[in-house]
Design a protein around this motif. Structure first.
Motif, PDB file in Angstrom:
ATOM      1  N   GLU A 187       0.827  -1.219   0.000  1.00 35.30           N
ATOM      2  CA  GLU A 187       0.000   0.000   0.000  1.00 35.30           C
ATOM      3  C   GLU A 187       0.857   1.264   0.000  1.00 35.30           C
ATOM      4  O   GLU A 187       0.499   2.263  -0.620  1.00 35.30           O
ATOM      5  N   VAL A 197      -5.936   4.107  -4.007  1.00 36.26           N
ATOM      6  CA  VAL A 197      -6.789   2.919  -3.894  1.00 36.26           C
ATOM      7  C   VAL A 197      -8.245   3.335  -4.089  1.00 36.26           C
ATOM      8  O   VAL A 197      -8.800   4.065  -3.277  1.00 36.26           O
ATOM      9  N   SER A 199     -10.784   0.979  -4.654  1.00 34.87           N
ATOM     10  CA  SER A 199     -11.571   0.039  -3.852  1.00 34.87           C
ATOM     11  C   SER A 199     -10.701  -1.140  -3.457  1.00 34.87           C
ATOM     12  O   SER A 199      -9.669  -1.408  -4.085  1.00 34.87           O
ATOM     13  N   LEU A 200     -11.135  -1.810  -2.402  1.00 39.37           N
ATOM     14  CA  LEU A 200     -10.398  -2.976  -1.906  1.00 39.37           C
ATOM     15  C   LEU A 200     -11.404  -4.041  -1.491  1.00 39.37           C
ATOM     16  O   LEU A 200     -12.362  -3.764  -0.773  1.00 39.37           O
ATOM     17  N   GLU A 201     -11.171  -5.252  -1.977  1.00 41.91           N
ATOM     18  CA  GLU A 201     -12.003  -6.393  -1.592  1.00 41.91           C
ATOM     19  C   GLU A 201     -11.084  -7.411  -0.928  1.00 41.91           C
ATOM     20  O   GLU A 201     -10.160  -7.925  -1.571  1.00 41.91           O
ATOM     21  N   VAL A 202     -11.288  -7.657   0.371  1.00 38.86           N
ATOM     22  CA  VAL A 202     -10.491  -8.686   1.057  1.00 38.86           C
ATOM     23  C   VAL A 202     -11.236 -10.010   0.916  1.00 38.86           C
ATOM     24  O   VAL A 202     -12.336 -10.171   1.446  1.00 38.86           O
ATOM     25  N   ARG A 264      -6.509 -10.546  -1.895  1.00 39.47           N
ATOM     26  CA  ARG A 264      -7.176  -9.235  -1.972  1.00 39.47           C
ATOM     27  C   ARG A 264      -7.274  -8.797  -3.420  1.00 39.47           C
ATOM     28  O   ARG A 264      -6.391  -9.131  -4.224  1.00 39.47           O
ATOM     29  N   TYR A 266      -7.388  -5.210  -5.323  1.00 38.40           N
ATOM     30  CA  TYR A 266      -7.319  -3.749  -5.261  1.00 38.40           C
ATOM     31  C   TYR A 266      -7.683  -3.175  -6.632  1.00 38.40           C
ATOM     32  O   TYR A 266      -7.211  -3.681  -7.657  1.00 38.40           O
TER      33      TYR A 266
END
Ligand SMILES: C[S@@+](CC[C@H](N)C(=O)[O-])C[C@H]1O[C@@H](n2cnc3c(N)ncnc32)[C@H](O)[C@@H]1O
Length: 271
Positions: A187, A197, A199-202, A264, A266
């Protein structure tokens, strides 16, 4: 570090009056993990269409480039540094209904064989873990991207459950760069490279869980057991390098399932 509960279980509790079969049944029920193809929903949400050129960096045999050409009607250029990937991939491209939209090129993320501002999306799936200089790589991605457009990154990162010795061996056996497993380093390099960033999907273990449920991935746990029990025979049969890669890949998948690694997605915007 492992997950710890403060109070030990007693023998009376463990073998006491509770319904073991009901607990097994509960765990046999799917939690409906999202499959790997959900990454294309992320790409779709960015409005990619037939006017766009997508760069699939580290695209291996071009399978994801073909999938995006089929789904979005976009042109897709898959770049990979390993000539064997390109020659195997060319057969898939030639045989595919949308193969005319896809081009395979030899190259690397450190020196992308594309003009400045010539692509509308960079797709980097499961490849940054091999890259030594992430800042250089992001700089190249920004150079080829049209201003204000996006880079979709799928990557796997270490969690606090991964021991340093496990990390070192895993990276040695999978041509990985240890620093790339660090979310913090990733990051900070993103922001130092002129990306933000979006969006972020974990995902945690969802993709591997989905592929195990669908039966589309090998049974990696069984493979590790066999790799260990028949080590000498397997090394003789397949060679030491291949043995280590098979072991490393299987452990990679198991570590993802037991939470030592997490995935993840990103979406990065080129500012
Ligand atoms: C785990 S595979 C992933 C392939 C594909 N993106 C996918 O998700 O199935 C990693 C790929 O990254 C490629 N690769 C390794 N180092 C690279 C670099 N410096 N630049 C571009 N690609 C690289 C490898 O050749 C390999 O095809």
């Amino acid at each position: 570090m492992t997950e710890a509960w403060s109070k030990p279980i007693t023998v009376e509790e463990m073998y006491g009056d509770w319904d073991y079969d009901a607990a097994v049944e509960m765990l046999d029920r799917s939690l409906s993990p999202r499959p790997g193809t959900m990454i294309f929903d992320v790409v779709g949400s960015l409005g990619i269409d037939h006017r766009d050129v997508v760069l699939d960096i580290g695209g291996r045999e071009g399978q994801h480039a073909l999938a995006m050409a089929e789904r979005f009607g976009c042109h897709a250029v898959s770049v990979d540094p390993v000539p064997a990937n390109l020659s195997r991939g060319q057969h898939f491209v030639d045989d595919h209904e949308h193969g005319r939209l896809v081009e395979l090129r030899l190259g690397s993320i450190e020196k992308i064989p594309m003009e400045d501002a010539s692509v509308q999306l960079v797709f980097a799936r499961d490849m940054l873990g091999h890259v030594g200089d992430l800042g250089l790589a992001f700089g190249e991605c920004r150079r080829v991207l049209s201003p204000g457009r996006f880079m979709v990154v799928f990557e796997v990162f270490a969690t606090p459950l991964l021991y340093p010795e496990e990390e070192a061996q895993l990276c040695a056996d999978t041509a990985g760069v240890s620093e790339r497993l660090s979310v913090e380093m990733f990051e900070s390099t993103v922001s130092a490279s002129g990306f933000s960033v979006e969006s972020l999907e974990v995902l945690g273990s969802e993709f591997v869980e989905a592929s195990q449920e669908a039966g589309t991935a090998p049974n990696h746990l069984l493979h590790v057991s066999r790799l260990r029990r028949a080590k000498d025979n397997l090394i003789e049969a397949m060679g030491e390098m291949q043995y280590r890669v098979m072991y490393g890949n299987a452990l990679w998948s198991i570590y993802r399932m037991i939470g030592k690694l997490e995935s993840r997605i990103y979406v990065l915007r080129s500012d």
